[in-house]
Design an enzyme around this catalytic site. Structure first.
Site, short mmCIF file in Angstrom:
data_model
loop_
_atom_site.label_atom_id
_atom_site.label_comp_id
_atom_site.label_asym_id
_atom_site.label_seq_id
_atom_site.Cartn_x
_atom_site.Cartn_y
_atom_site.Cartn_z
CE LYS A 1 -3.82 5.04 -1.17
NZ LYS A 1 -4.76 5.25 -2.17
CE1 TYR B 1 -4.00 2.05 0.91
CE2 TYR B 1 -2.63 2.83 2.71
CZ TYR B 1 -3.90 2.95 1.88
OH TYR B 1 -4.51 3.92 2.13
P1 NAD Z 1 -13.67 2.73 1.37
O1 NAD Z 1 -13.40 1.49 1.55
O2 NAD Z 1 -14.88 3.40 2.13
O3 NAD Z 1 -13.48 3.43 -0.18
C1 NAD Z 1 -12.89 2.64 -0.94
C2 NAD Z 1 -14.06 2.48 -2.13
O4 NAD Z 1 -13.32 1.90 -3.30
C3 NAD Z 1 -14.89 1.25 -1.95
O5 NAD Z 1 -16.13 1.72 -1.93
C4 NAD Z 1 -14.83 0.17 -2.81
O6 NAD Z 1 -15.72 -0.60 -3.47
C5 NAD Z 1 -13.89 0.97 -4.03
N1 NAD Z 1 -13.16 0.20 -4.70
C6 NAD Z 1 -12.14 -0.64 -4.34
N2 NAD Z 1 -11.63 -1.30 -5.53
C7 NAD Z 1 -12.14 -0.85 -6.49
C8 NAD Z 1 -11.95 -1.12 -7.95
N3 NAD Z 1 -10.92 -1.87 -8.49
N4 NAD Z 1 -12.67 -0.32 -8.84
C9 NAD Z 1 -13.53 0.61 -8.48
N5 NAD Z 1 -13.80 0.82 -7.12
C10 NAD Z 1 -13.30 0.17 -6.29
O7 NAD Z 1 -12.58 3.40 1.95
P2 NAD Z 1 -11.92 5.11 2.10
O8 NAD Z 1 -11.06 5.20 3.37
O9 NAD Z 1 -12.97 6.01 1.73
O10 NAD Z 1 -10.84 4.99 0.93
C11 NAD Z 1 -10.62 5.91 -0.05
C12 NAD Z 1 -9.33 6.25 -0.58
O11 NAD Z 1 -8.60 6.92 0.35
C13 NAD Z 1 -8.50 4.89 -0.88
O12 NAD Z 1 -7.65 5.16 -1.91
C14 NAD Z 1 -7.58 4.91 0.35
O13 NAD Z 1 -6.56 4.05 0.31
C15 NAD Z 1 -7.39 6.37 0.71
N6 NAD Z 1 -7.15 6.64 1.99
C16 NAD Z 1 -8.02 6.46 3.32
C17 NAD Z 1 -7.54 6.92 4.29
C18 NAD Z 1 -8.56 7.07 5.46
O14 NAD Z 1 -7.92 7.31 6.53
N7 NAD Z 1 -9.82 6.46 5.18
C19 NAD Z 1 -6.32 7.27 4.62
C20 NAD Z 1 -5.38 7.43 3.54
C21 NAD Z 1 -5.65 7.21 2.26
#
Ligand code: NAD
Length: 304
Positions: free
Chosen positions: A171, A167
């Protein structure tokens, strides 16, 4: 007072918009006039399965608040899928102005336990997914001389996190990709930035206590994302961090360093002797391209 940020006439694609951060960004953009493609494969947090319900539900929410949205259920992790996602915007709304690369999964394991498939899957969704969607959107943005691309990185990438080699690498790769998209897009009014969010979502619910998750609403990240998607956006190539009411900017900087006049005779012991000067970040600078950094590194050379 500056003019309110609006997205009337603008078309946005948000990947992984069926929940969490993507949903929050989509609702905010749609509430300010954007037509939005809600992409979500709808699988589990570790990237298995598929379900149309999450994308459909977010489209319903947007329509209920008077906005316009269409769903797309393709995976960002294939070139064909990414092209279908962008085509959904063009077929329904005639163009794409804004791309938010947000889809994500997790397969956390320590280096010793990580399977090759865990590495590959995470790379495919995050890094390849961001590249594929950006590549599919870029020619249309160039044609229209307008584009705003916001891609989602993570503190795990820019700073490191135990159990996240896959990851973190993906990233940080996204930040690297954005550094070049910024340069290639500059001529066409395409701005590309990276966000580093902190939010309580299903991805973080496994590692954060529920009372913390509750305080970290995904909606708290969306204002800076909306700014980066706007006509008013002055930033490109920036890494913006956000969460829980905190907003900041992270950057890669390089110290002034040390120049040896006679590189033929520099020994490892010279490095030790000068280590504190070599590694000092006092007076450190950001460079806006590899060329700018190389020009500094070579600035002491004299050419005939
Ligand atoms: P989340 O799981 O709610 O959202 C991610 C979404 O991506 C899900 O709805 C999932 O179905 C969709 N998804 C996964 N694989 C897919 C694909 N191949 N094609 C299309 N859709 C797909 O989680 P989140 O926390 O809202 O994550 C959103 C982004 O933010 C991600 O890239 C995550 O790595 C990043 N992120 C989140 C945090 C945090 O604190 N939540 C921190 C750093 C980075």
């Amino acid at each position: 007072m500056a003019e309110e940020i609006r997205f009337d006439g603008r078309v946005a694609v948000v990947t992984g918009a069926g929940g969490g951060l993507g949903r929050a960004h989509s609702l905010l953009l749609a509430s300010r006039g954007a037509k939005v493609v809600i992409n979500d494969l709808g699988g589990t947090f570790d990237g298995t399965g598929a379900d149309k319900t999450p994308a459909e539900k977010v489209c319903d929410e947007i329509r209920a608040q008077g906005g316009e949205a269409v769903p797309n259920y393709s995976s960002v992790a294939t070139w064909e899928g990414a092209q279908e996602i962008i085509k959904t915007a063009v077929d329904n709304f005639g163009k794409i102005d804004i791309l938010i690369n947000n889809a994500g999964i997790l397969r956390d394991k320590s280096m010793l336990k990580m399977e090759i498939e865990d590495w590959d899957k995470v790379m495919k969704v995050h890094l390849y997914g961001t590249f594929y969607c950006t590549k599919a959107a870029f020619p249309i943005m160039r044609e229209n001389s307008y584009g705003r691309i916001v891609s989602t990185a993570s503190a795990a990438g820019i700073y490191g996190n135990f159990g996240q080699t896959n990851y973190g690498a993906a990233k940080m790769g996204i930040a690297g990709l954005t550094n070049t998209v910024k340069l290639e897009g500059a001529k066409y009014n395409i701005k590309a930035n990276t966000i580093v969010p902190i939010a309580g979502t299903r991805l973080t619910a496994t590692v954060m206590p529920p009372q913390v998750v509750e305080k970290l609403k995904p909606e708290y990240v969306s204002p800076v994302v909306a700014y980066l998607c706007s006509e008013q956006c002055e930033l490109t190539g920036a890494i913006c961090t956000a969460g829980a009411g905190y907003f900041s900017r992270a950057a890669i900087v390089e110290g002034p360093g040390v120049f040896f006049d006679d590189p033929d005779n520099v020994t490892p012991d010279d490095i030790v002797a000068k280590l504190s000067e070599i590694t000092s970040l006092e007076g450190a600078k950001e460079y806006d391209s590899a060329n700018a950094q190389t020009a500094y590194a070579l600035s002491h050379l004299k050419f005939e």
